[in-house]
Design a protein around this motif. Structure first.
Motif, PDB file in Angstrom:
ATOM      1  N   VAL A  35      -3.455  11.930  -1.773  1.00  0.00           N
ATOM      2  CA  VAL A  35      -2.259  11.161  -1.409  1.00  0.00           C
ATOM      3  C   VAL A  35      -1.797  11.537  -0.010  1.00  0.00           C
ATOM      4  CG1 VAL A  35       0.132  10.637  -2.034  1.00  0.00           C
ATOM      5  CG2 VAL A  35      -1.588  10.943  -3.825  1.00  0.00           C
ATOM      6  N   ALA A  36      -1.832  12.831   0.301  1.00  0.00           N
ATOM      7  CA  ALA A  36      -1.432  13.265   1.641  1.00  0.00           C
ATOM      8  C   ALA A  36      -2.360  12.700   2.705  1.00  0.00           C
ATOM      9  CB  ALA A  36      -1.423  14.788   1.714  1.00  0.00           C
ATOM     10  N   VAL A  81       3.556  14.420  -8.905  1.00  0.00           N
ATOM     11  CA  VAL A  81       4.611  15.439  -8.887  1.00  0.00           C
ATOM     12  C   VAL A  81       5.196  15.629 -10.277  1.00  0.00           C
ATOM     13  CG1 VAL A  81       6.924  15.950  -8.024  1.00  0.00           C
ATOM     14  CG2 VAL A  81       5.166  15.163  -6.453  1.00  0.00           C
ATOM     15  N   ARG A  82       5.384  14.527 -11.013  1.00  0.00           N
ATOM     16  CA  ARG A  82       5.912  14.657 -12.378  1.00  0.00           C
ATOM     17  C   ARG A  82       4.966  15.481 -13.250  1.00  0.00           C
ATOM     18  NH1 ARG A  82       7.599   9.229 -11.763  1.00  0.00           N
ATOM     19  NH2 ARG A  82       5.639   8.512 -12.681  1.00  0.00           N
ATOM     20  N   MET A  83       3.681  15.231 -13.123  1.00  0.00           N
ATOM     21  CA  MET A  83       2.713  15.993 -13.925  1.00  0.00           C
ATOM     22  C   MET A  83       2.668  17.454 -13.503  1.00  0.00           C
ATOM     23  SD  MET A  83      -0.482  13.377 -14.597  1.00  0.00           S
ATOM     24  CE  MET A  83      -0.685  12.863 -12.892  1.00  0.00           C
ATOM     25  N   GLN A 119       1.881   6.860  -6.679  1.00  0.00           N
ATOM     26  CA  GLN A 119       0.903   7.909  -6.966  1.00  0.00           C
ATOM     27  C   GLN A 119       1.503   9.294  -6.732  1.00  0.00           C
ATOM     28  OE1 GLN A 119      -2.462   7.061  -4.491  1.00  0.00           O
ATOM     29  NE2 GLN A 119      -2.975   5.152  -5.553  1.00  0.00           N
ATOM     30  N   TYR A 120       2.259   9.432  -5.645  1.00  0.00           N
ATOM     31  CA  TYR A 120       2.887  10.725  -5.343  1.00  0.00           C
ATOM     32  C   TYR A 120       3.874  11.129  -6.444  1.00  0.00           C
ATOM     33  CZ  TYR A 120       6.198  13.984  -3.241  1.00  0.00           C
ATOM     34  OH  TYR A 120       7.027  15.050  -3.012  1.00  0.00           O
ATOM     35  N   ILE A 140       0.834  -1.200   0.000  1.00  0.00           N
ATOM     36  CA  ILE A 140       0.000   0.000   0.000  1.00  0.00           C
ATOM     37  C   ILE A 140       0.869   1.251   0.000  1.00  0.00           C
ATOM     38  CG2 ILE A 140      -1.653   1.337   1.356  1.00  0.00           C
ATOM     39  CD1 ILE A 140      -2.842  -1.313   2.310  1.00  0.00           C
ATOM     40  N   GLU A 141       1.922   1.210   0.790  1.00  0.00           N
ATOM     41  CA  GLU A 141       2.824   2.363   0.849  1.00  0.00           C
ATOM     42  C   GLU A 141       3.557   2.558  -0.474  1.00  0.00           C
ATOM     43  OE1 GLU A 141       5.180   1.249   4.116  1.00  0.00           O
ATOM     44  OE2 GLU A 141       3.732   1.871   5.637  1.00  0.00           O
TER      45      GLU A 141
END
Length: 790
Positions: free
Chosen positions: A206-207, A184-186, A179-180, A172-173
């Motif tokens: 995500v946070a 961030v790339r986008m 996802q993070y 999960i992590e």
């Protein structure tokens, strides 16, 4: 069965504020000795050689993952405690490892690795060392593992030391981390605000899953109002939660909140504590803030050496992050100048002007292509840095034979980027073409190739030759590299005076490395007398060109959008870092009562504070503003003497016409200084000489001063006594009355003749009588028929 031992890192919890203050007081004298040059975002985990790392099932080395180590340890601890509470027997580990000939013992079944399902064997041999329990040695991600045979070095059989539940949590992590990284790339690739707002909403999700870095970015976005609604209270809560886990970025943010009094009661002591811990954790912004505070004595005793250490730590990182292109352009825009000079663009290019240049470039204008290429290569003037667009423009201009474009293409291939792969051979070809045509950028590029052996053998003589050619044409890179060669004695005899000369020349063009090298020379006393003050100013200049300077443009964009609360918080953070332009902008916004974050009675005292800090860094307008605040009593008591001091400093040090005019007025009125009409006139005259714009107000002030002086003179003069002492018979002769009567008669005759001529004038037409249409002037007739103009 032997029990499994694990090495756990102790999780730190934030102590009470009293302990924090005590700890900070103990640590402050040693902060400068223990600084580490770490990256601002995340500390790097170094992995052993690939041959020493237990690989996964596919045989690939496992990538480092900081979050896994932090997140799985509490679960391992809970699992261990649960087993103990269930009555599982435990035994103490021997102090010394058992003999190597002891038979391996089995452990519970584990998962993953190259022997999934097989039990651990303790002790096991790894790189010639026996281990009595699971270990993280040899891995870069902090995950525990063990061997399933005694000799791992020979058999290469191993498993992870985690349960199915722990493995599920880890997956999960890992998904959250993926996802993070994708979000961030986008965010980094898009320039559309609407897309970034949607992406920050995803980042918020995500946070919500507890991802530390996502929480940091979301908290800062809420603090500044970047693509998320500004919510200082919620940002503070996130920062406090992150600070408990030891996040240096969160500690620095909390220091900022306490320093500025946003969402909390202002406390410089707490701010200093959080800044100190943030700096100890490697946060570069915290180092920069502490450097400015020690340099200016803000909340701490003034210490040039402490400021030097903090600024040097940041400058080392900034200088290493800067390429040959000189880094990103920093646009410093003063809001006060824009308001007072509406026609000024502060160096910004308007959108329609950029579109005009793009139109010219598409039509084949080579100069427009080169100019747009440089703008996109460096960024600035309202254009974001974009290497892909820069390459496209340079490539078009190079195909048209432009030597500058060839040379800059060489630089892009020499340095490499996400869009342009690093290629020494291609770079060398472009440099040679440009150099053969006499282009200094190409000559400097060839010099770099020979100096460092990029695509050609190292040849210091040729490098020196090409650098000299480029420097003679005034190219900054040639000057910088010549200074470097003389400083280090590469290919030439070491000569610090020559190095200083070329570094100074390069610094005049604003190259970061030139400032950095000059700072190092003044800090160590190499080739010059050691000067801590000069070194700090130069290092500060380097630090203010770091990537965080992009916040200046972000704040200005928010100002254009009218979001003054967001603007104020962004400039407040930059002001804490020591940016003088940010300090003056904060004071200006507060002076105009634009933001609603602070109450009405707080605005002037806070503005006065930031005008003071900006004036201390040499901003003339801020010094005059300080005089005005003390003159009128804004944010402080009316104090004419202090106002005179500030006006005098602005007049003597910076030759301000406004300050001279104000001093003239205060001399005229005797406010805070002895009344003196002559000194007032002198300062008025000086103001007119200092600035042509002051000539009109000075003329009016001098007229007023002349009237006042005349009235004052007449008041001091006794007219009756003067007339009694005057003897007209003695002055004009005994027949002076006849002369006077003759003059009066002539004047009377002139008046009578004038009035008779007035009566003989042609009478005016009666009211209501109009001029015939044919007698109208030609101009009026033309205006009555607008159709003739078509």
């Amino acid at each position: 069965m032997n029990t499994m031992t694990t090495r756990r890192r102790k999780k730190t919890t934030a102590p009470g504020i009293g302990r924090l203050v005590i700890a900070a007081l103990l640590l402050l004298p040693h902060v400068t000795a223990d600084l580490q040059e770490e990256n601002n975002d995340v500390s790097e985990f170094q992995s052993p050689a690939a041959g020493q790392i237990p690989s996964d099932v596919e045989g690939q080395p496992v990538a480092p993952d900081e979050m896994l180590l932090e997140d799985t340890e509490p679960q391992r601890e809970q699992e261990f405690n649960r087993k103990e509470s269930d009555g599982a027997k435990t035994e103490e580990h021997p102090i010394q490892p058992p003999p190597s000939d002891e038979k391996p013992t089995d452990a519970p079944v584990r998962i993953g690795g190259t022997a999934s399902g097989e039990p651990c064997v303790f002790p096991f041999l790894f790189l010639g060392k026996e281990y009595l329990g699971c270990t993280t040695e040899g891995r870069g991600d902090g995950r525990l593992w063990c061997a399933t045979t005694y000799d791992y070095d020979q058999d290469k059989k191993w498993v992870f030391c985690e349960t199915e539940e722990q493995a599920q949590q880890r997956r999960i992590e890992e998904e959250t981390e993926e996802q993070y990284q994708a979000v961030v790339r986008m965010i980094n690739t898009t320039t559309r605000k609407s897309q970034k707002k949607d992406l920050y909403k995803k980042l918020l999700n995500v946070a919500g899953k507890g991802h530390g870095k996502a929480m940091e970015k979301v908290a800062y976005a809420m603090l500044f109002g970047d693509y998320l609604a500004q919510n200082i209270t919620q940002a503070k809560e996130l920062f406090e939660k992150l600070a408990l886990t030891g996040s240096p970025k969160a500690q620095t943010a909390l220091g900022f909140l306490y320093a500025s009094g946003l969402g909390v009661n202002s406390s410089q002591a707490k701010a200093l504590v959080y800044y100190t811990f943030g700096a100890l954790g490697g946060n570069l912004m915290a180092h920069m803030i502490l450097g400015y505070r020690y340099w200016g004595g803000v909340g701490v005793p003034q210490s040039c050496e402490s400021a030097l250490t903090h600024y040097r730590a940041v400058a080392n990182h900034v200088a290493s992050d800067v390429s040959l292109t000189g880094g990103n352009a920093v646009q410093r825009i003063r809001l006060l100048d824009e308001v007072e000079n509406p026609g000024s663009t502060s160096g910004m290019l308007e959108e329609d002007l950029i579109q005009y240049y793009q139109f010219l470039a598409e039509k084949g204008d080579v100069q427009a292509q080169v100019g747009l290429g440089q703008l996109h290569l460096h960024g600035g003037r309202g254009v974001e840095q974009n290497h892909q667009r820069a390459y496209e423009y340079f490539n078009k201009a190079a195909n048209a034979g432009n030597t500058h474009a060839m040379a800059f293409l060489g630089k892009m291939y020499s340095e490499g980027s996400e869009f342009v792969p690093q290629n020494n051979d291609t770079a060398l070809q472009y440099f040679k073409k440009a150099s053969d045509l006499g282009n200094p950028v190409g000559q400097s590029g060839l010099g770099m190739a020979y100096l460092y052996g990029r695509g050609v053998p190292v040849n210091y003589e040729l490098a020196l030759k090409y650098f000299q050619k480029a420097a003679e044409q005034g190219w900054v890179d040639g000057q910088l590299q010549l200074g470097t060669m003389y400083y280090n004695g590469i290919g030439v005899k070491r000569d610090y005076k020559q190095a200083l000369k070329f570094f100074n020349l390069a610094s005049q063009a604003g190259h970061i490395h030139a400032f950095y090298n000059l700072a190092q020379m003044h800090a160590t006393g190499t080739g010059v007398m050691r000067s801590c003050h000069t070194a700090v100013e130069l290092f500060k200049n380097v630090c203010e060109r770091g990537r965080w300077s992009e916040r200046l443009m972000s704040a200005y964009s928010s100002y254009k959008d009218g979001d003054l609360d967001s603007v104020l918080v962004q400039y407040l953070m930059l002001a804490e870092q020591g940016y003088e332009v940010a300090q003056s902008n904060v004071a200006f916004i507060l002076d105009q009562h634009g933001a609603k974050i602070f109450t009405e009675n707080e605005t002037y005292p806070r503005a006065l504070l930031h005008w003071t800090r900006a004036a201390a860094q040499g901003y003339m307008v801020a010094r005059i503003k300080l005089g005005d605040y003390h003159f009128y009593g804004y944010g402080t008591d009316v104090d004419y003497e202090t106002a005179v001091i500030h006006y005098r400093l602005a007049s003597e040090q910076q030759h301000s016409a406004q300050a001279m005019f104000n001093l003239g007025y205060m001399h005229e009125k005797g406010l805070g200084i002895k009344q003196d009409i002559h000194l007032a006139k002198r300062f008025y005259d000086m103001a007119a000489e200092a600035s042509p714009e002051a000539q009109v107000p000075v003329f009016l002030a001098l007229c007023k001063l002349g009237i006042v002086y005349t009235l004052q003179y007449l008041q001091e003069l006794n007219v009756k006594e003067l007339l009694s002492q005057v003897d007209l018979d003695q002055l004009l002769g005994p027949e002076w009355d006849l002369y006077l009567m003759t003059v009066i008669a002539l004047l009377l005759g002139t008046v009578i003749a004038y009035r008779q001529r007035q009566h003989q004038a042609v009478p005016q037409a009666p009211p209501g009588l109009h001029r015939p249409a044919g007698d109208q002037p030609e101009q009026e007739q033309e205006q009555d028929d607008p159709a003739e103009d078509l």
